[in-house]
Design an enzyme around this catalytic site. Sequence first.
Site, short mmCIF file in Angstrom:
data_model
loop_
_atom_site.label_atom_id
_atom_site.label_comp_id
_atom_site.label_asym_id
_atom_site.label_seq_id
_atom_site.Cartn_x
_atom_site.Cartn_y
_atom_site.Cartn_z
N GLY A 98 4.90 7.99 1.28
CA GLY A 98 5.68 6.84 0.85
C GLY A 98 4.82 5.61 0.63
N LYS A 137 8.90 0.29 4.79
CA LYS A 137 8.27 1.55 4.41
C LYS A 137 9.31 2.45 3.76
CE LYS A 137 5.52 5.34 6.40
NZ LYS A 137 4.89 5.86 7.64
N ASP A 156 -2.87 10.08 13.63
CA ASP A 156 -3.41 9.57 12.36
C ASP A 156 -4.11 8.23 12.59
OD1 ASP A 156 -3.99 9.73 9.65
OD2 ASP A 156 -2.05 8.91 9.01
N VAL A 164 4.61 1.08 1.19
CA VAL A 164 5.00 -0.03 2.05
C VAL A 164 5.05 -1.31 1.23
CG1 VAL A 164 4.44 -1.36 4.12
CG2 VAL A 164 3.94 1.10 4.04
N GLY A 216 0.83 -1.20 0.00
CA GLY A 216 0.00 0.00 0.00
C GLY A 216 0.86 1.24 0.00
N GLU A 217 0.21 2.40 0.06
CA GLU A 217 0.93 3.66 0.07
C GLU A 217 0.13 4.71 0.81
OE1 GLU A 217 -0.18 5.84 -4.09
OE2 GLU A 217 1.29 4.23 -4.20
N GLY A 218 0.85 5.73 1.28
CA GLY A 218 0.22 6.86 1.96
C GLY A 218 0.67 8.14 1.32
#
Length: 364
Positions: free
Chosen positions: A31, A48, A154, A33, A26-28
Amino acid sequence: MAASAGKKEAAWPLTMARYERLEKLGEGINGEVFKAWDTEDNLIVAVKRLSGSGDDGFIISGLPEVMREAMCLGACRGIPSIVQRRATCVAACQREATDSFIVMDYVGRLNLRGYMQRRVRRRRPFSEDEVRRIMKQLVEGVTAVHAVGVLHLDIKPENVLLDDGTEDRKQKPKKGTVEADVRGELKEDRIVYKIGGFGMSMKGRSKRQSEVTILTPYSAPELLLHSCEYDDRVDTWGLGCIMADLLSDTGVSTFDGESDIEIMAKVFGIVGTEGIKEWSGYSRAAAGQKSKLPGGRGISRLRHKFPSCKLSGAGFEVLSGLLESNPEKRLTAAEALQMPWFHNRRRGFGGFFKSCVVGVVPET
């Protein structure tokens, strides 16, 4: 903003040679992961990658940001309900923009958002007992995080990872199997929920904090007003949002919105504006931000949204205490953990039937 879909993945430096990249998980905003194989420890890990340049569509994470996240994870070492950091890799020379890497324990193949969406697709709503079990683990985790002086900032379903104990972390998987794993069956009675996503976290508290500029449908009302007067109860608001999501059975955020104004409209349309206007810090919030509050009735509609047939009185005490818009009256994680709901036994059929009969009467 997120990285564009289908872009070429950034190469890993030689310092990360021991970690064989397997699949992207996944990503945020800052960055992405990956699931990786640690060739020295013969173990599956999560890596990450934090962008050092920003030219890949992610927000830049410089050395201060990376070390802040690593420090917060280090402070949470040993807390069972927190994803554990194994290593941090930063370039020896920071004169040029370079990526940084945080290696963590690999927890599982699914996050809470994906799990909620799966339950929606299968038409299997969460029972109150299931919600209680999930929330108890999350509240315990956040209580422990706060006890070591860390604010997460978060808390959301995407940052809650599920471990049902079925994956063998010492067996190197074949490439391309992650998607199949995500669709696989879970041992639901064995799921352990672990909190990750410490990219926005901070250690230490003061009366006036740094402004949180990245807002989400899980941001507390005081953050939506861009106030710098906040404490660890911004995290308990996030817990309340997760609890509401679990009870709503939609798979999406209760306060979902495309902009700050839309999110504020959803939030205050449900919890009302009375509480936030009673907060001592409200008078010091910027007039321009307060002007974005929705008009109309300021009373809470939370009980109307979650009536007695959906949530018992003891459960509603927890939900309303977490989703209290006045941060001075909002439950801390430690206080929430002491609420009777977390210590009650499962209701019998008679009690459930009685609550549903009561619940058909509209509540104001």
